[in-house]
Scaffold this active site. Sequence first.
Site, mmCIF file in Angstrom:
data_model
loop_
_atom_site.group_PDB
_atom_site.id
_atom_site.type_symbol
_atom_site.label_atom_id
_atom_site.label_comp_id
_atom_site.label_asym_id
_atom_site.label_seq_id
_atom_site.Cartn_x
_atom_site.Cartn_y
_atom_site.Cartn_z
ATOM 1 N N SER A 68 8.430 -31.068 7.536
ATOM 2 C CA SER A 68 8.571 -31.064 9.161
ATOM 3 C C SER A 68 9.515 -29.666 9.903
ATOM 4 O O SER A 68 9.983 -29.312 10.909
ATOM 5 C CB SER A 68 9.559 -32.526 8.704
ATOM 6 O OG SER A 68 8.216 -32.956 9.117
ATOM 7 N N LYS B 248 21.232 -37.673 9.925
ATOM 8 C CA LYS B 248 20.021 -36.580 10.576
ATOM 9 C C LYS B 248 19.823 -36.319 12.061
ATOM 10 O O LYS B 248 19.663 -37.895 12.397
ATOM 11 C CB LYS B 248 18.463 -36.262 9.604
ATOM 12 C CG LYS B 248 18.310 -36.221 8.375
ATOM 13 C CD LYS B 248 17.164 -36.213 8.299
ATOM 14 C CE LYS B 248 16.441 -35.428 6.524
ATOM 15 N NZ LYS B 248 15.398 -35.723 5.956
ATOM 16 N N HIS C 108 1.697 -34.072 5.949
ATOM 17 C CA HIS C 108 0.906 -35.723 5.585
ATOM 18 C C HIS C 108 0.339 -36.261 5.846
ATOM 19 O O HIS C 108 0.112 -36.976 5.191
ATOM 20 C CB HIS C 108 2.243 -36.123 6.830
ATOM 21 C CG HIS C 108 3.882 -35.633 6.913
ATOM 22 N ND1 HIS C 108 4.610 -34.685 7.566
ATOM 23 C CD2 HIS C 108 4.902 -36.032 6.184
ATOM 24 C CE1 HIS C 108 6.033 -35.016 7.310
ATOM 25 N NE2 HIS C 108 5.648 -35.227 6.243
ATOM 26 N N ARG D 219 4.584 -30.934 -3.009
ATOM 27 C CA ARG D 219 4.396 -29.658 -2.463
ATOM 28 C C ARG D 219 4.760 -28.768 -3.790
ATOM 29 O O ARG D 219 3.729 -27.801 -3.726
ATOM 30 C CB ARG D 219 4.897 -29.143 -1.358
ATOM 31 C CG ARG D 219 4.491 -29.822 -0.038
ATOM 32 C CD ARG D 219 5.180 -29.419 1.156
ATOM 33 N NE ARG D 219 6.675 -30.144 0.572
ATOM 34 C CZ ARG D 219 7.537 -30.255 2.314
ATOM 35 N NH1 ARG D 219 7.680 -29.377 2.320
ATOM 36 N NH2 ARG D 219 8.681 -30.614 1.542
#
Length: 162
Positions: free
Chosen positions: A132, A42, A18, A95
């Site tokens: 993460s 979440k 990040h 990514r």
Amino acid sequence: MSRIAVVPGSFDPVTLGHLDVIARAADLYDTLHVVVVHNPSKSALIPVDQRVMLIEKAIHAAGLPNNIVVASWSEGLLVDYCTQVGAKVVIKGIRNQADVTYETPMALVNRNLAGIETLFMLPEPGHAYVSSSLVRQVAALGGDVRPYVPHVVAEHLDAHSG
Ligand code: PNS
């Protein structure tokens, strides 16, 4: 005209990947907003206000430029935040192909909703496997997260584990 962009995310926690995208994006825009988006569906490891604080500290420690604003947003659509601050561009780090698949519908919805364009940015390849959720898992199981996150985040996870 001032060029303003937004890098949104859960940042639970912010990773070196990040931070790499934030640094690159800050170089390209007059003002960059890094926005911690609260997702009520979440369950989070780190409270939103602490995620904001960790990003601010990591940006400072990395010596990134002072055109970066760190904020949180829990009032609905990301495009409403963008419109409020005058940003026409969202930047997301990509990514791999899975990220493209995940990000593309959101990017198209954001464009349909408010004409906000999304630019995909490649992080340094060395960070390409860092996420993460991986960091949360390694931390929960007592592993060393220092290769994946800014120093302040590793310290925070250390202090709050167990
Ligand atoms: O880091 P993440 O979890 O992949 O980030 C996803 C995020 C927070 C950027 C995305 O879920 C989002 O923009 N949520 C805000 C709600 C919204 O605007 N939804 C409609 C378009 S996706």
